[in-house]
Motif scaffolding. Sequence first.
Motif, PDB file in Angstrom:
ATOM      1  N   VAL A 180       0.860  -1.198   0.000  1.00 46.92           N
ATOM      2  CA  VAL A 180       0.000   0.000   0.000  1.00 46.92           C
ATOM      3  C   VAL A 180       0.885   1.233   0.000  1.00 46.92           C
ATOM      4  O   VAL A 180       1.616   1.484   0.964  1.00 46.92           O
ATOM      5  CB  VAL A 180      -0.943   0.028   1.230  1.00 46.92           C
ATOM      6  CG1 VAL A 180      -1.801   1.295   1.227  1.00 46.92           C
ATOM      7  CG2 VAL A 180      -1.842  -1.211   1.272  1.00 46.92           C
ATOM      8  N   GLU A 218      -8.033   8.988  -4.636  1.00 44.10           N
ATOM      9  CA  GLU A 218      -7.915   8.100  -5.804  1.00 44.10           C
ATOM     10  C   GLU A 218      -7.125   6.849  -5.446  1.00 44.10           C
ATOM     11  O   GLU A 218      -6.111   6.924  -4.757  1.00 44.10           O
ATOM     12  CB  GLU A 218      -7.254   8.844  -6.970  1.00 44.10           C
ATOM     13  CG  GLU A 218      -8.141   9.952  -7.524  1.00 44.10           C
ATOM     14  CD  GLU A 218      -7.452  10.831  -8.559  1.00 44.10           C
ATOM     15  OE1 GLU A 218      -6.208  10.818  -8.641  1.00 44.10           O
ATOM     16  OE2 GLU A 218      -8.171  11.536  -9.279  1.00 44.10           O
ATOM     17  N   PHE A 219      -7.622   5.714  -5.953  1.00 47.28           N
ATOM     18  CA  PHE A 219      -6.948   4.437  -5.715  1.00 47.28           C
ATOM     19  C   PHE A 219      -6.452   3.905  -7.051  1.00 47.28           C
ATOM     20  O   PHE A 219      -7.240   3.669  -7.967  1.00 47.28           O
ATOM     21  CB  PHE A 219      -7.913   3.430  -5.081  1.00 47.28           C
ATOM     22  CG  PHE A 219      -8.527   3.939  -3.810  1.00 47.28           C
ATOM     23  CD1 PHE A 219      -7.788   3.987  -2.640  1.00 47.28           C
ATOM     24  CD2 PHE A 219      -9.820   4.411  -3.787  1.00 47.28           C
ATOM     25  CE1 PHE A 219      -8.330   4.476  -1.469  1.00 47.28           C
ATOM     26  CE2 PHE A 219     -10.381   4.908  -2.627  1.00 47.28           C
ATOM     27  CZ  PHE A 219      -9.632   4.944  -1.461  1.00 47.28           C
ATOM     28  N   SER A 224      -8.945  -2.290  -4.109  1.00 44.07           N
ATOM     29  CA  SER A 224      -9.352  -0.921  -4.483  1.00 44.07           C
ATOM     30  C   SER A 224     -10.850  -0.734  -4.293  1.00 44.07           C
ATOM     31  O   SER A 224     -11.301   0.301  -3.808  1.00 44.07           O
ATOM     32  CB  SER A 224      -8.977  -0.634  -5.938  1.00 44.07           C
ATOM     33  OG  SER A 224      -7.596  -0.779  -6.122  1.00 44.07           O
ATOM     34  N   LEU A 264     -11.709  -0.441  -0.647  1.00 44.77           N
ATOM     35  CA  LEU A 264     -11.359   0.898  -0.166  1.00 44.77           C
ATOM     36  C   LEU A 264     -12.442   1.918  -0.558  1.00 44.77           C
ATOM     37  O   LEU A 264     -12.913   2.673   0.290  1.00 44.77           O
ATOM     38  CB  LEU A 264     -10.001   1.323  -0.742  1.00 44.77           C
ATOM     39  CG  LEU A 264      -8.770   0.690  -0.074  1.00 44.77           C
ATOM     40  CD1 LEU A 264      -7.569   0.705  -0.994  1.00 44.77           C
ATOM     41  CD2 LEU A 264      -8.431   1.405   1.238  1.00 44.77           C
ATOM     42  N   THR A 265     -12.860   1.902  -1.815  1.00 49.71           N
ATOM     43  CA  THR A 265     -13.875   2.885  -2.243  1.00 49.71           C
ATOM     44  C   THR A 265     -15.185   2.668  -1.491  1.00 49.71           C
ATOM     45  O   THR A 265     -15.882   3.627  -1.185  1.00 49.71           O
ATOM     46  CB  THR A 265     -14.159   2.850  -3.757  1.00 49.71           C
ATOM     47  OG1 THR A 265     -14.361   1.517  -4.154  1.00 49.71           O
ATOM     48  CG2 THR A 265     -13.081   3.485  -4.571  1.00 49.71           C
ATOM     49  N   ALA A 300     -14.350   9.069  -3.860  1.00 48.52           N
ATOM     50  CA  ALA A 300     -13.232   8.147  -4.051  1.00 48.52           C
ATOM     51  C   ALA A 300     -13.386   7.421  -5.381  1.00 48.52           C
ATOM     52  O   ALA A 300     -14.456   6.903  -5.683  1.00 48.52           O
ATOM     53  CB  ALA A 300     -13.198   7.144  -2.908  1.00 48.52           C
ATOM     54  N   ILE A 342     -11.517   4.740  -8.480  1.00 50.21           N
ATOM     55  CA  ILE A 342     -10.484   3.751  -8.802  1.00 50.21           C
ATOM     56  C   ILE A 342      -9.914   4.085 -10.167  1.00 50.21           C
ATOM     57  O   ILE A 342     -10.654   4.366 -11.108  1.00 50.21           O
ATOM     58  CB  ILE A 342     -11.082   2.328  -8.834  1.00 50.21           C
ATOM     59  CG1 ILE A 342     -11.640   1.950  -7.463  1.00 50.21           C
ATOM     60  CG2 ILE A 342     -10.034   1.314  -9.274  1.00 50.21           C
ATOM     61  CD1 ILE A 342     -12.327   0.604  -7.424  1.00 50.21           C
ATOM     62  N   VAL A 392      -1.802  -1.343  -4.180  1.00 47.77           N
ATOM     63  CA  VAL A 392      -2.631  -0.174  -4.476  1.00 47.77           C
ATOM     64  C   VAL A 392      -1.853   1.071  -4.074  1.00 47.77           C
ATOM     65  O   VAL A 392      -1.090   1.054  -3.105  1.00 47.77           O
ATOM     66  CB  VAL A 392      -4.010  -0.264  -3.757  1.00 47.77           C
ATOM     67  CG1 VAL A 392      -3.861  -0.285  -2.246  1.00 47.77           C
ATOM     68  CG2 VAL A 392      -4.937   0.865  -4.166  1.00 47.77           C
ATOM     69  N   ILE A 401      -2.534   4.915  -3.049  1.00 45.95           N
ATOM     70  CA  ILE A 401      -3.637   5.791  -2.623  1.00 45.95           C
ATOM     71  C   ILE A 401      -3.186   7.243  -2.660  1.00 45.95           C
ATOM     72  O   ILE A 401      -2.203   7.617  -2.013  1.00 45.95           O
ATOM     73  CB  ILE A 401      -4.121   5.438  -1.191  1.00 45.95           C
ATOM     74  CG1 ILE A 401      -4.428   3.937  -1.079  1.00 45.95           C
ATOM     75  CG2 ILE A 401      -5.332   6.278  -0.804  1.00 45.95           C
ATOM     76  CD1 ILE A 401      -4.824   3.487   0.321  1.00 45.95           C
ATOM     77  N   ILE A 419      -8.583   3.189   5.865  1.00 45.29           N
ATOM     78  CA  ILE A 419      -7.739   2.205   5.164  1.00 45.29           C
ATOM     79  C   ILE A 419      -7.692   0.910   5.990  1.00 45.29           C
ATOM     80  O   ILE A 419      -7.800  -0.196   5.438  1.00 45.29           O
ATOM     81  CB  ILE A 419      -6.309   2.760   4.916  1.00 45.29           C
ATOM     82  CG1 ILE A 419      -6.363   4.029   4.064  1.00 45.29           C
ATOM     83  CG2 ILE A 419      -5.432   1.708   4.217  1.00 45.29           C
ATOM     84  CD1 ILE A 419      -5.061   4.820   3.990  1.00 45.29           C
TER      85      ILE A 419
END
Length: 261
Positions: free
Chosen positions: A97, A113-114, A178, A181-182, A194, A196, A212, A214, A241
């Motif tokens: 990460v 953004e991921f 990803s 996370l979003t 957020a 991807i 990923v 971030i 996260i």
Amino acid sequence: MNFLTIKHLMLAALIVLSRPAFALHIMLDPGHGGIDTGAVHGQAREAELVLKVAQKLKTLLEKDANFKVTLTRQLDKNISLPHRVKMAEDAKADIFVSLHANAALDSRAKGVEFFFQNNLPPDEDALYLASQENQALLNSKELHKISGGDNLSKKGDVAAIIEDLHRQNRLQSSLRLSKTLTSVWSTDATAPQATIKQAPFYVISKTSMPSVLIEIGFLTNPREAKRLLNTEYQSDLAQKIYTALISYKEKMDNHTAKTLD
Ligand SMILES: [Zn+2]
């Protein structure tokens, strides 16, 4: 034993091999550091901010027996990108990460953004960003090339299948991470949008584990910069996260259990 049976057996083996034995080892990579300050805008310095978020996230992960955590840097010092990748590879980390903060010419640009990427060769970057159909085309062409085209030896077959399975496994896991996370971000109405994305960043292109990158926000957006400088907001980012990593691990554990039934 036919071609498909071999492929299925290898997939099962790969899933077993990629299953974290006990704790999921997270390699946390605060971007930049030292002479490389990253983006700087007013009071906000990227290298400093991402290190603060990484340290908060490290504290959360260390308290949880489901995770093991290592940082690529704990101080404000410069570490090359290849060295960051090497650290993750040497440690045999399960997840990589990388934390960064964004900057844009347009001060209205905002959001988290991921980024994720699979292992395509760098000269395929343009194609990589193309549509999903082109992506599928590229993968099959690539596989053809790796496996030696039509003059396949048995060994070539096997190597190509393993290579393909690794790539697919890594890509799917990175995408799953990803998405997880979003979904954490989308459940908080006060959180910025957020999204991807896919881009050929070095650290997420060269690591062999799911990864990923971030971008935690835009330093060039006055509202976001103010938030990012706030300690509570940094803690909130770390918590989000962390929540996503818990959910990702649960999904992976369930998926592995189901596949092996
Ligand atoms: Zn950066």
